[in-house]
Design an enzyme around this catalytic site. Structure first.
Site, PDB file in Angstrom:
ATOM      1  N   GLU A  44      80.100 -22.726 -20.910  1.00 42.08           N
ATOM      2  CA  GLU A  44      79.345 -24.508 -21.260  1.00 42.08           C
ATOM      3  C   GLU A  44      77.944 -24.646 -20.157  1.00 42.08           C
ATOM      4  O   GLU A  44      78.083 -24.266 -19.155  1.00 42.08           O
ATOM      5  CB  GLU A  44      79.908 -24.801 -21.244  1.00 42.08           C
ATOM      6  CG  GLU A  44      79.609 -26.989 -21.411  1.00 42.08           C
ATOM      7  CD  GLU A  44      80.365 -27.774 -21.190  1.00 42.08           C
ATOM      8  OE1 GLU A  44      80.745 -28.679 -21.541  1.00 42.08           O
ATOM      9  OE2 GLU A  44      82.403 -27.086 -20.380  1.00 42.08           O
ATOM     10  N   LYS A 112      78.110 -30.379 -28.413  1.00 41.82           N
ATOM     11  CA  LYS A 112      79.297 -31.104 -27.810  1.00 41.82           C
ATOM     12  C   LYS A 112      79.304 -32.242 -28.247  1.00 41.82           C
ATOM     13  O   LYS A 112      78.776 -32.755 -28.368  1.00 41.82           O
ATOM     14  CB  LYS A 112      79.570 -30.486 -26.828  1.00 41.82           C
ATOM     15  CG  LYS A 112      80.290 -31.269 -26.242  1.00 41.82           C
ATOM     16  CD  LYS A 112      80.935 -30.918 -24.420  1.00 41.82           C
ATOM     17  CE  LYS A 112      81.623 -31.366 -24.094  1.00 41.82           C
ATOM     18  NZ  LYS A 112      81.809 -31.144 -22.588  1.00 41.82           N
ATOM     19  N   TYR A 118      85.298 -39.065 -17.548  1.00 41.07           N
ATOM     20  CA  TYR A 118      87.114 -39.456 -16.596  1.00 41.07           C
ATOM     21  C   TYR A 118      86.536 -38.356 -15.059  1.00 41.07           C
ATOM     22  O   TYR A 118      86.069 -37.264 -15.317  1.00 41.07           O
ATOM     23  CB  TYR A 118      88.159 -39.348 -16.874  1.00 41.07           C
ATOM     24  CG  TYR A 118      88.029 -37.836 -17.861  1.00 41.07           C
ATOM     25  CD1 TYR A 118      89.345 -36.691 -17.505  1.00 41.07           C
ATOM     26  CD2 TYR A 118      88.019 -37.724 -19.534  1.00 41.07           C
ATOM     27  CE1 TYR A 118      88.956 -35.757 -18.114  1.00 41.07           C
ATOM     28  CE2 TYR A 118      88.172 -37.110 -19.592  1.00 41.07           C
ATOM     29  CZ  TYR A 118      88.929 -35.382 -18.727  1.00 41.07           C
ATOM     30  OH  TYR A 118      88.760 -34.390 -20.180  1.00 41.07           O
ATOM     31  N   CYS A 148      84.023 -27.389 -25.129  1.00 38.25           N
ATOM     32  CA  CYS A 148      84.369 -28.102 -23.822  1.00 38.25           C
ATOM     33  C   CYS A 148      86.247 -28.788 -24.664  1.00 38.25           C
ATOM     34  O   CYS A 148      86.978 -28.900 -24.617  1.00 38.25           O
ATOM     35  CB  CYS A 148      84.502 -27.746 -22.961  1.00 38.25           C
ATOM     36  SG  CYS A 148      85.441 -28.482 -21.578  1.00 38.25           S
ATOM     37  N   SER A 176      85.235 -25.873 -17.118  1.00 34.58           N
ATOM     38  CA  SER A 176      86.277 -26.714 -16.822  1.00 34.58           C
ATOM     39  C   SER A 176      86.628 -26.745 -15.391  1.00 34.58           C
ATOM     40  O   SER A 176      87.114 -24.806 -14.861  1.00 34.58           O
ATOM     41  CB  SER A 176      87.868 -25.340 -18.749  1.00 34.58           C
ATOM     42  OG  SER A 176      88.454 -26.365 -18.059  1.00 34.58           O
ATOM     43  N   LYS A 182      95.760 -25.355 -13.017  1.00 40.00           N
ATOM     44  CA  LYS A 182      94.801 -25.302 -14.615  1.00 40.00           C
ATOM     45  C   LYS A 182      94.926 -24.543 -14.982  1.00 40.00           C
ATOM     46  O   LYS A 182      94.596 -24.503 -16.220  1.00 40.00           O
ATOM     47  CB  LYS A 182      93.509 -25.557 -13.655  1.00 40.00           C
ATOM     48  CG  LYS A 182      92.785 -26.386 -15.003  1.00 40.00           C
ATOM     49  CD  LYS A 182      93.441 -27.827 -15.228  1.00 40.00           C
ATOM     50  CE  LYS A 182      91.924 -28.542 -16.781  1.00 40.00           C
ATOM     51  NZ  LYS A 182      90.509 -28.738 -14.925  1.00 40.00           N
ATOM     52  N   GLY A 321      84.387 -25.267  15.008  1.00 36.14           N
ATOM     53  CA  GLY A 321      85.271 -25.848  16.475  1.00 36.14           C
ATOM     54  C   GLY A 321      86.606 -24.786  16.262  1.00 36.14           C
ATOM     55  O   GLY A 321      87.395 -25.611  15.106  1.00 36.14           O
ATOM     56  N   SER A 323      89.774 -25.440  18.173  1.00 32.26           N
ATOM     57  CA  SER A 323      90.490 -26.123  18.772  1.00 32.26           C
ATOM     58  C   SER A 323      92.392 -25.627  18.908  1.00 32.26           C
ATOM     59  O   SER A 323      93.081 -26.104  19.959  1.00 32.26           O
ATOM     60  CB  SER A 323      91.216 -27.237  17.951  1.00 32.26           C
ATOM     61  OG  SER A 323      91.795 -27.126  16.968  1.00 32.26           O
ATOM     62  N   GLY A 324      92.970 -24.051  18.156  1.00 31.97           N
ATOM     63  CA  GLY A 324      94.252 -23.636  18.474  1.00 31.97           C
ATOM     64  C   GLY A 324      94.967 -24.240  18.010  1.00 31.97           C
ATOM     65  O   GLY A 324      96.151 -24.048  17.668  1.00 31.97           O
ATOM     66  N   SER A 328      91.856 -25.504  11.826  1.00 28.99           N
ATOM     67  CA  SER A 328      90.607 -24.877  12.536  1.00 28.99           C
ATOM     68  C   SER A 328      90.986 -23.438  12.394  1.00 28.99           C
ATOM     69  O   SER A 328      89.984 -22.631  11.995  1.00 28.99           O
ATOM     70  CB  SER A 328      89.860 -24.980  13.644  1.00 28.99           C
ATOM     71  OG  SER A 328      91.051 -24.729  14.847  1.00 28.99           O
ATOM     72  N   LYS A 545      84.435 -44.288   6.699  1.00 28.55           N
ATOM     73  CA  LYS A 545      84.489 -43.049   6.677  1.00 28.55           C
ATOM     74  C   LYS A 545      84.470 -42.225   5.808  1.00 28.55           C
ATOM     75  O   LYS A 545      83.290 -41.448   5.557  1.00 28.55           O
ATOM     76  CB  LYS A 545      85.449 -42.658   7.423  1.00 28.55           C
ATOM     77  CG  LYS A 545      85.816 -43.680   8.944  1.00 28.55           C
ATOM     78  CD  LYS A 545      86.825 -42.481   9.588  1.00 28.55           C
ATOM     79  CE  LYS A 545      87.161 -43.440  10.987  1.00 28.55           C
ATOM     80  NZ  LYS A 545      88.290 -43.152  12.124  1.00 28.55           N
TER      81      LYS A 545
END
Length: 576
Positions: A44, A112, A118, A148, A176, A182, A321, A323-324, A328, A545
């Site tokens: 598609e 189509k 959605y 599709c 898709s 899926k 970064g 960080s241990g 990460s 955020k």
């Protein structure tokens, strides 16, 4: 015997790269010709790439798409294979369409009919639905064409194509997007459709990454009994050729004639006629590629999404970064698999609160992965910040402000490296943290791509464990799995001081975000009411955020991104 040979070209287009997409289409045409295929399917909107979003509003984009299609049409001159390829058709309006091409001509255009609107889909914003079905007639063989979402509609257009017009094979070209398992869902649904309508179905999917979406491929063909004939590879380009025996349809219908009684809508039908399929002396052996276990599937989706985001946007190297910690460590491992160790840079940014063990674990991980590292301490810079702010902060106790300053220093370091060397910064926050706001805006959220943004913390551990098993050695150090998760922004800090245990938190998040349950329904599942209310409060409070976070790869049913559209200004609160 009625038999059709199909080639499914499961390819990875780049959105807007018309030259590159046309080249891939030409290579697929050559392969289909070499295998004497009667039909070649490309995904598609393959000509443009998917989803083109607001580029669809640009006439220059639409014209370029048409020129690219015409180049593919010219390439088919003198060739016998009929090619079906997705593109944008437009005249007085715009359509998600499939061009039927043969011997240097466009023989038909299917538009189509069912446009999804959605989850991550906005097709009604861009396209007008088609009104006409299309049948490709190869002598006495009738083949229906769909795009599709057409095949996901409960009844039409399959009912009219099959029961009203005697179609023996349905073609479906798709883009898709992936979410967990899926491929299994598609096969289960489409094979049920094949059995219900007693018709063979060929499903050709796109593969590759496009911004936050990943297309997993796994194209397949099933017969009129719903039995799987072939399956293409997961997350890889694959050109799959298969012989489909259409006599099976009649045998099934003789013993189970249910489609005689199916209600149909009587859509208008356009019929495009071709010669009988070529006679073949050979019969191809069917190939069924294996599906993956859950953790491997998720990991490969992340690798695919990162590799294509970097490659298609012209980046060469990434930086993150180290960080241990587990997050990460997993992101670094994904980056190495996607881009190669030589293209991944790790930065350790220790403070007075960073443990010796964290530094050791980060360096050991980097050594195991073979990536270059830099150690850039933040202590002196942090002290300078505190000194500058001392008079303003006078009389105020240390709190989350000082923690966030440390995170923002680290974010500044990473962005400076990005500016200087052109490395893309990968953030390492997981879905559990991003959902609850357990992250710092302009700090650890600063970057260009959030690889594990849609991975819960509990799944981070599972995928990391799987990765070590898959590699056959301890790439991610064992101590990273066993130590308590901590941001190390103050003495003795651990994640569970502010968050419920991740096993509890992640299930509440899943029920609320992905399953759509409200607070009362989640409590009825056995979760503590105070915990549920607090988690939902954190989700709502930190919407601002998430609006400013970098995009990341969608792997769940509902991710924080294209399919999560919550208002920032909002007085509604979940109550029990």
């Amino acid at each position: 015997m009625k038999r059709v040979r199909l080639t499914l070209a499961q390819l990875n287009p780049t959105l807007g790269d018309f030259e590159g997409n046309v080249m891939k289409a030409k290579q697929a045409i050559d392969l289909a010709e070499s295998t004497q295929s009667d039909l070649l399917l490309l995904p598609e909107l393959f000509i443009t790439g998917y989803p083109p979003e607001d580029l669809t509003f640009r006439l220059s984009f639409l014209e370029s798409n048409r020129h690219a299609l015409n180049e593919v049409v010219r390439y088919t001159l003198g060739k016998r294979t009929v090619c079906v390829v997705g593109f944008i058709d437009f005249d007085e309006d715009v359509y998600n369409a499939a061009a039927v091409i043969h011997d240097g001509k466009v023989r038909g255009i299917y538009r189509k009919i069912f446009l999804p609107n959605y989850s991550v889909f906005d097709e009604k914003r861009y396209f007008r639905p088609g009104q006409r079905l299309m049948i490709l007639k190869f002598g006495s063989i009738k083949i229906g064409l769909t795009v599709c979402e057409d095949i996901w509609s409960p009844a039409e257009p399959l009912a009219t194509l099959v029961s009203g017009n005697g179609v023996q094979l349905i073609l479906n070209i798709s883009a898709s997007p992936y979410c967990i398992e899926k491929a299994k869902l598609r096969e289960k649904y489409v094979s049920a459709k094949a059995y219900e309508h007693h018709v063979a179905i060929a499903y050709c999917n796109m593969v590759g990454g496009q911004d936050e979406l990943v297309f997993d491929g796994a194209s397949f063909v099933c017969d009129a009994n719903g039995d799987l004939l072939v399956r293409a590879k997961l997350f890889e380009e694959d050109l799959l050729t298969v012989d489909v025996d259409l006599d099976e349809n009649l045998r099934v219908n003789l013993t189970d004639p249910r489609r005689r009684y199916t209600h149909i809508e009587n859509y208008p039908v356009e019929v495009v006629e071709f010669d009988e399929p070529r006679l073949k002396s050979d019969r191809l052996k069917n190939s069924v590629s294996q599906l993956y276990e859950r953790e491997q599937e998720m990991f490969t989706a992340l690798v695919t999404g990162l590799r294509d985001y970097i490659g298609k946007n012209g980046f060469k190297k990434v930086v993150l970064g180290l960080s241990g910690g587990i997050d990460s460590s997993l992101v670094a491992s994904i980056a190495v698999e996607a881009l190669g160790a030589e293209n991944v840079k790790g930065v350790l940014m220790p403070s007075m609160y960073t443990s010796k063990e964290s530094v050791e674990d980060a360096l050991l991980l980097a050594d195991n992965l073979g990536i270059e590292t830099f150690i850039l301490p933040i202590n002196e810079v942090f002290k300078e910040y505190l000194q500058v702010l001392k008079s303003v902060f006078s009389g105020k106790p240390m709190d989350v402000t000082e923690e966030n300053i440390q995170a923002r220093i680290r974010g500044n370091y990473l962005m400076a490296l990005s500016n200087k060397f052109g490395w893309l910064v990968l953030t390492t926050g997981n879905k559990s943290e991003i959902a609850t706001g357990y992250c710092t805006l302009y700090g650890d959220m600063a970057g260009g791509f959030a690889v594990i943004k849609d991975i819960y913390k509990t799944d981070v551990y599972r995928i990391a464990r799987w990765y070590n098993r898959w590699k056959g050695k301890q790439i991610i150090p064992e101590r990273v799995f066993t130590k308590l998760p901590t941001a190390e922004l103050k003495p003795g800090q651990f994640d569970q001081e502010k968050l419920p245990p991740y096993e509890v938190l992640d299930e509440i998040l899943r029920l609320y975000v992905e399953e759509g349950l409200d607070a009362k329904e989640i409590v009825e599942r056995g979760y503590d009411s105070k915990t549920v209310v607090e988690v939902l409060r954190m989700i709502h409070a930190n919407e601002y955020k998430r609006k400013q976070a970098p995009i990341g790869i969608k792997v769940s049913k509902r991710a924080f991104g294209k399919d999560w559209r919550m208002p920032l200004t909002n007085k509604f609160k979940e109550t029990l």
